[in-house]
Each structure stands twice: as C-alpha cells, then as structure tokens.
Enzyme design. Structure first.
Site, PDB file in Angstrom:
ATOM      1  N   ARG A  71     -56.395 -50.295 -76.734  1.00 20.42           N
ATOM      2  CA  ARG A  71     -54.616 -50.975 -77.378  1.00 20.42           C
ATOM      3  C   ARG A  71     -53.711 -50.026 -76.944  1.00 20.42           C
ATOM      4  O   ARG A  71     -54.014 -49.526 -77.618  1.00 20.42           O
ATOM      5  CB  ARG A  71     -55.213 -51.599 -78.439  1.00 20.42           C
ATOM      6  CG  ARG A  71     -53.974 -52.766 -79.807  1.00 20.42           C
ATOM      7  CD  ARG A  71     -54.292 -52.388 -80.572  1.00 20.42           C
ATOM      8  NE  ARG A  71     -53.248 -52.057 -81.612  1.00 20.42           N
ATOM      9  CZ  ARG A  71     -52.883 -52.097 -82.955  1.00 20.42           C
ATOM     10  NH1 ARG A  71     -53.138 -52.584 -83.507  1.00 20.42           N
ATOM     11  NH2 ARG A  71     -52.160 -51.006 -83.008  1.00 20.42           N
ATOM     12  N   TYR A 111     -43.963 -49.463 -85.503  1.00 15.62           N
ATOM     13  CA  TYR A 111     -45.291 -50.494 -85.453  1.00 15.62           C
ATOM     14  C   TYR A 111     -46.613 -50.075 -84.357  1.00 15.62           C
ATOM     15  O   TYR A 111     -46.075 -49.617 -83.245  1.00 15.62           O
ATOM     16  CB  TYR A 111     -45.504 -51.362 -85.781  1.00 15.62           C
ATOM     17  CG  TYR A 111     -47.114 -51.928 -86.780  1.00 15.62           C
ATOM     18  CD1 TYR A 111     -47.464 -51.549 -87.192  1.00 15.62           C
ATOM     19  CD2 TYR A 111     -47.852 -52.517 -84.840  1.00 15.62           C
ATOM     20  CE1 TYR A 111     -49.334 -51.370 -86.826  1.00 15.62           C
ATOM     21  CE2 TYR A 111     -49.406 -52.416 -84.578  1.00 15.62           C
ATOM     22  CZ  TYR A 111     -49.900 -52.278 -86.016  1.00 15.62           C
ATOM     23  OH  TYR A 111     -50.970 -52.389 -86.145  1.00 15.62           O
ATOM     24  N   ASP A 127     -50.145 -55.709 -79.773  1.00 17.79           N
ATOM     25  CA  ASP A 127     -50.725 -55.735 -81.222  1.00 17.79           C
ATOM     26  C   ASP A 127     -49.228 -56.505 -81.239  1.00 17.79           C
ATOM     27  O   ASP A 127     -48.478 -55.653 -81.174  1.00 17.79           O
ATOM     28  CB  ASP A 127     -51.607 -54.758 -81.955  1.00 17.79           C
ATOM     29  CG  ASP A 127     -51.078 -55.602 -83.363  1.00 17.79           C
ATOM     30  OD1 ASP A 127     -51.215 -56.513 -83.625  1.00 17.79           O
ATOM     31  OD2 ASP A 127     -51.974 -54.472 -84.182  1.00 17.79           O
ATOM     32  N   HIS A 172     -48.005 -58.048 -83.940  1.00 18.26           N
ATOM     33  CA  HIS A 172     -48.073 -57.691 -85.705  1.00 18.26           C
ATOM     34  C   HIS A 172     -47.319 -58.237 -86.263  1.00 18.26           C
ATOM     35  O   HIS A 172     -46.498 -57.733 -87.078  1.00 18.26           O
ATOM     36  CB  HIS A 172     -47.892 -56.166 -85.761  1.00 18.26           C
ATOM     37  CG  HIS A 172     -48.487 -55.673 -87.102  1.00 18.26           C
ATOM     38  ND1 HIS A 172     -47.730 -55.236 -88.476  1.00 18.26           N
ATOM     39  CD2 HIS A 172     -49.312 -55.468 -87.192  1.00 18.26           C
ATOM     40  CE1 HIS A 172     -49.427 -54.961 -89.049  1.00 18.26           C
ATOM     41  NE2 HIS A 172     -49.961 -54.598 -88.567  1.00 18.26           N
ATOM     42  N   GLU A 203     -52.486 -59.992 -79.855  1.00 23.11           N
ATOM     43  CA  GLU A 203     -52.668 -60.188 -80.964  1.00 23.11           C
ATOM     44  C   GLU A 203     -51.977 -60.152 -82.045  1.00 23.11           C
ATOM     45  O   GLU A 203     -50.829 -59.920 -82.150  1.00 23.11           O
ATOM     46  CB  GLU A 203     -53.752 -58.335 -81.674  1.00 23.11           C
ATOM     47  CG  GLU A 203     -54.386 -58.637 -83.018  1.00 23.11           C
ATOM     48  CD  GLU A 203     -54.760 -57.349 -83.381  1.00 23.11           C
ATOM     49  OE1 GLU A 203     -55.059 -57.342 -84.472  1.00 23.11           O
ATOM     50  OE2 GLU A 203     -54.493 -56.793 -82.815  1.00 23.11           O
ATOM     51  N   GLU A 250     -57.020 -61.253 -88.366  1.00 24.79           N
ATOM     52  CA  GLU A 250     -57.276 -60.126 -88.999  1.00 24.79           C
ATOM     53  C   GLU A 250     -57.112 -60.132 -90.832  1.00 24.79           C
ATOM     54  O   GLU A 250     -57.623 -59.619 -91.564  1.00 24.79           O
ATOM     55  CB  GLU A 250     -57.184 -59.258 -88.803  1.00 24.79           C
ATOM     56  CG  GLU A 250     -55.392 -58.350 -88.867  1.00 24.79           C
ATOM     57  CD  GLU A 250     -54.986 -57.027 -88.750  1.00 24.79           C
ATOM     58  OE1 GLU A 250     -54.269 -56.693 -89.216  1.00 24.79           O
ATOM     59  OE2 GLU A 250     -55.198 -57.099 -87.057  1.00 24.79           O
ATOM     60  N   ARG A 298     -59.375 -62.695 -85.549  1.00 22.31           N
ATOM     61  CA  ARG A 298     -60.091 -62.413 -85.756  1.00 22.31           C
ATOM     62  C   ARG A 298     -60.845 -61.419 -87.065  1.00 22.31           C
ATOM     63  O   ARG A 298     -60.328 -60.362 -87.424  1.00 22.31           O
ATOM     64  CB  ARG A 298     -58.913 -60.903 -85.354  1.00 22.31           C
ATOM     65  CG  ARG A 298     -58.089 -61.000 -84.044  1.00 22.31           C
ATOM     66  CD  ARG A 298     -57.812 -59.998 -83.271  1.00 22.31           C
ATOM     67  NE  ARG A 298     -57.620 -58.773 -84.640  1.00 22.31           N
ATOM     68  CZ  ARG A 298     -57.719 -57.073 -84.395  1.00 22.31           C
ATOM     69  NH1 ARG A 298     -59.275 -57.417 -84.361  1.00 22.31           N
ATOM     70  NH2 ARG A 298     -57.150 -56.543 -85.582  1.00 22.31           N
ATOM     71  N   GLU A 342     -63.107 -53.986 -82.346  1.00 22.79           N
ATOM     72  CA  GLU A 342     -62.243 -53.190 -82.834  1.00 22.79           C
ATOM     73  C   GLU A 342     -62.890 -51.929 -83.130  1.00 22.79           C
ATOM     74  O   GLU A 342     -63.221 -52.355 -84.120  1.00 22.79           O
ATOM     75  CB  GLU A 342     -60.954 -53.616 -83.818  1.00 22.79           C
ATOM     76  CG  GLU A 342     -59.855 -52.553 -83.783  1.00 22.79           C
ATOM     77  CD  GLU A 342     -58.414 -52.848 -84.713  1.00 22.79           C
ATOM     78  OE1 GLU A 342     -57.632 -52.249 -84.999  1.00 22.79           O
ATOM     79  OE2 GLU A 342     -58.949 -53.662 -85.269  1.00 22.79           O
ATOM     80  N   TRP A 371     -44.355 -56.830 -91.330  1.00 22.77           N
ATOM     81  CA  TRP A 371     -45.043 -55.904 -91.943  1.00 22.77           C
ATOM     82  C   TRP A 371     -46.850 -56.952 -91.512  1.00 22.77           C
ATOM     83  O   TRP A 371     -46.547 -55.759 -90.021  1.00 22.77           O
ATOM     84  CB  TRP A 371     -44.908 -55.153 -93.034  1.00 22.77           C
ATOM     85  CG  TRP A 371     -46.075 -54.587 -92.948  1.00 22.77           C
ATOM     86  CD1 TRP A 371     -47.391 -54.148 -92.983  1.00 22.77           C
ATOM     87  CD2 TRP A 371     -46.147 -53.185 -91.868  1.00 22.77           C
ATOM     88  NE1 TRP A 371     -48.008 -52.729 -92.793  1.00 22.77           N
ATOM     89  CE2 TRP A 371     -47.344 -52.543 -91.919  1.00 22.77           C
ATOM     90  CE3 TRP A 371     -45.406 -52.686 -90.952  1.00 22.77           C
ATOM     91  CZ2 TRP A 371     -47.816 -50.745 -91.016  1.00 22.77           C
ATOM     92  CZ3 TRP A 371     -45.897 -51.532 -90.154  1.00 22.77           C
ATOM     93  CH2 TRP A 371     -46.344 -50.362 -90.352  1.00 22.77           C
TER      94      TRP A 371
END
Length: 402
Positions: free
Chosen positions: A147, A159, A210, A212, A236, A262, A283, A339, A402
């Site tokens: 990643r 991030y 990602d 995010h 992601e 996630e 995820r 991951e 976030w």
C-alpha cells in the site's frame, strides 16, 4: 464444561490493547482481542459490567448460542463497542475449542484452502520520492503487495505519512490533534505517485491505496479513473459507506477495484455493497465484526457475488486478531489479501505467537487454537495510556472525515 472465570487485561506496549481471557473449570483458557482504537476503555466497561457476569457458568463449547445470546439478547445491537466485545468473546471461545480438540483453528473451520496468506505492507513517505524508496524497501523484504501513501504538497500531516518505517500509529495524544485536508490537492498529486511507482518498479507488484473516506463519490470516481492505467490492486475506503448506494456512482465511472469495510460491524453494513457487486473486496475483520462466527457469514455472502476478503490488519489490532485472522484466511475459499502492519518488539513479546512471515506471505502455525498467547506479567509492566486518533478539518476549518 463451564466458564469459571473471565477477565479483561489492558496493556500498552507501545500502544493500547484490550484482551479478554476466558478460563474454564477444566483448566483450558482462550483469549480474544477487544481493542477499539481511541475508545479502548468503553469496551472494557461493556465487557466487565455487562458481558462477563453473564458468561460465568455457560458452556464454552456452545459458541453459536453464546454469540446469539450476546447479539440478540442485548436488544441494543451492533455498533463498534458492542461488536468488539462480542468479537473478543467469540475469538476466545474458538481458541478454547481448538485447544480442546487439539487442532489449529483453521482445521475446525474446514481445513486449508491455501498454503499461505498473501499480505500487504504500508509504504509511506513525506513526498513521492520517499514513498518510492519505501516501496522498494518492502519489495526487498519479499512483499508482493504494498500500500502506497504519500504526503501532499500544501497539506500538513496528510493521512498515511507515518512515524517510522514499519510502524504507523495515528493515535497521538491525550486529546485529539488537528490535521488539515484538501481533496483538490490530493486528487492532483496521487496519480503522479502511481505513475512514478509503475515507471520505477513495473507491473510485477500489487499496489494499493487508501482514500480513508476523504472523497465524495464523484471525486472517488475521478481518482479511480485517473488510476486505471496503473492497475491498482484496490482503492480502499474511497468514500464513507454509511450510504451503501454511494458506491454505485463510483462503480459506474471506473474499473479500479474497490475495497471497503474495516469499520463495519455486521453483515448489514455490507449487504447491499456485496449483493449489488459495488465492491471487489470486503475488509471486515475478526475484532470488529463479531469474531470468527460472524465473519464467516459475511465471507459466505461475499462468495456468492465473487467478492473477496481483504481483512483490516493495522497495528491497532493485537497479534490475537492477526493470529485468528490468519487461520480464517487460510480456510476462507474467497480470500483476497490480508493487511499486515508489523507490531513492535515489545508488543510481540507481550503476545507470543506462532505465525510467521515468508516471501510476501504469512503462515499460521499448527498450535491448537489460534496460536497466540499473552504474557500477563510482561503486560502488567505497560500500563494504559490515553491516546486519541486525530481529527481532520478542511483548510477553512470545516470538520471532515478521519
């Protein structure tokens, strides 16, 4: 066989972890991970005040019934606190059952579907050149999937720009710190990173990224389309998924594979995304989605629609979750990738385990149960330290994701 005792262990060998230990009247015990990054003590309270008193005297072999009891019986279902607690109980019970059977966990699930579990690491850099070097370091370690995240010019503390080379822990203070975000600058810069990565390393390695939850659906579609020439393994968390239909707009405009989940807690968070084939990878992970018992149901639904697993595995999950996840990954037929952020030496010492890294993959061990234990004496030397995740604001001060 009865549950005789259950207790929570909180330790901070570099970061906070919450562990549940369930002990039986036959001397067999199991452990589960209950860590919820930045909200650890909320799960401790839920377990100690509401769950553990109910477990005493129960038969630990009745995993399904206990799962239903904790989920349906609470009336207030779902949510990260509840499901992290349920996950910890479920993981500990599967650990006990494996020890009783004298088998590693993957054998109880149905045996191997593969010999090893492909993992990806996190390559971060303050700028593109640093990220390119970081990707090269992971390739040198044998990783086949990486990643890649980079700092964005004009955005302070973007991030994914971690502290250190192998470890990234965003929780950084006794109160949340503020970071700044600008999606326009991000969208302009990120394609340059992957163009340079493919020019440097070619197409023999899987590259992931990602987002995010920082983009709107149409912004995510723009990024996905811009990244198509570089054949990402996945993009992601492109946009928040509370509205699962948001991914339909992204899907209509790009063929870049999409991954999300996630922070999902149950199958209901992912149902529409999966059955409408709006994502390619789910995820969800052992500690957040109800343990092995419920994660199996999510994976089975995903398999019907050719959606593969890609479980979260950052350092805010203890080695207990990683061990359990690897047994799950070894069994699950529709596995995609895992991951893998490495823990510190202190954490590995507190949580001795039998899984190992070889040639870009992790291999679970053959120890009965999930193969991870806790050194309670060593854990006691690392007391809990309050730590919050940062918050993100736009340059004008508006709160952002976030």
């Amino acid at each position: 066989m009865k549950i005789q005792n259950a207790r929570v262990i909180v330790t901070c060998p570099g970061r906070n972890f919450v562990t549940l230990k369930i002990e039986t009247d036959q001397g067999v015990y199991g452990i589960g991970d209950a860590t919820l990054n930045g909200r650890e003590l909320s799960v401790v309270a839920y377990l100690e005040e509401h769950v553990l008193p109910c477990l005493i005297g129960m038969d630990p072999r009745r995993i399904e019934d206990i799962w239903q009891y904790l989920y349906r019986g609470a009336y207030w279902r779902r949510g990260p606190v509840t499901m992290s607690a349920v996950s910890a109980v479920d993981t500990a019970l599967w650990d006990i059952k494996g020890k009783m059977a004298g088998m590693p966990l993957y054998q109880l699930l149905g045996g191997r579907s593969r010999e090893s579990v492909m993992v990806y690491g996190h390559a971060n850099g303050a700028d593109i050149e640093e990220t390119i070097d970081a990707v090269g370091s992971y390739i040198a370690m044998g990783y086949r999937a990486i990643r890649a995240q980079t700092g964005i010019p004009g955005i302070k503390d973007a991030y994914g720009v971690g502290r250190g080379t192998l470890f990234y822990e965003p929780a950084d203070g006794t109160l949340p710190s503020n970071t700044v975000w600008d999606t326009h600058k991000y969208l302009t810069h990120v394609p340059k990173l992957f163009e340079k990565l493919r020019t440097t390393y070619g197409f023999d390695y899987h590259l992931l990224h990602d987002g995010h939850h920082r983009m709107t659906p149409i912004e995510a579609a723009q990024l996905g389309k811009a990244l198509e020439p570089y054949r990402l393994f996945w993009l992601e968390d492109a946009t928040p998924a509370e509205n699962q239909e948001a991914f339909r707009l992204i899907r209509q405009h790009t063929t870049t594979p999409l991954a999300v989940g996630e922070i999902f807690n149950t199958i209901w968070d992912a149902k529409d995304l999966i059955q409408n084939q709006l994502i390619d990878y789910i995820r969800t992970t052992v500690v957040r989605a109800g343990g092995i018992t419920h994660l199996r149901r999510i994976a089975d639904l995903a398999a019907l629609y050719q959606v593969r697993t890609g479980s979260h595995g950052a350092t805010d999950l203890s080695p207990i979750t990683m061990g359990a996840a690897l047994h799950f990954d070894t069994w699950v037929p529709n596995f995609g990738i895992q991951e893998y952020m490495r823990h510190t030496e202190e954490t590995d010492a507190v949580f001795p385990h039998d899984y190992r890294f070889e040639a870009g993959a992790l291999l679970c061990g053959e120890t009965p149960g999930h193969g991870v234990d806790i050194d309670e004496n060593l854990a006691a030397k690392y007391p809990y330290k309050p730590a919050y995740l940062p918050v993100a604001r736009l340059e004008d001060g508006t709160m952002w994701n976030w």
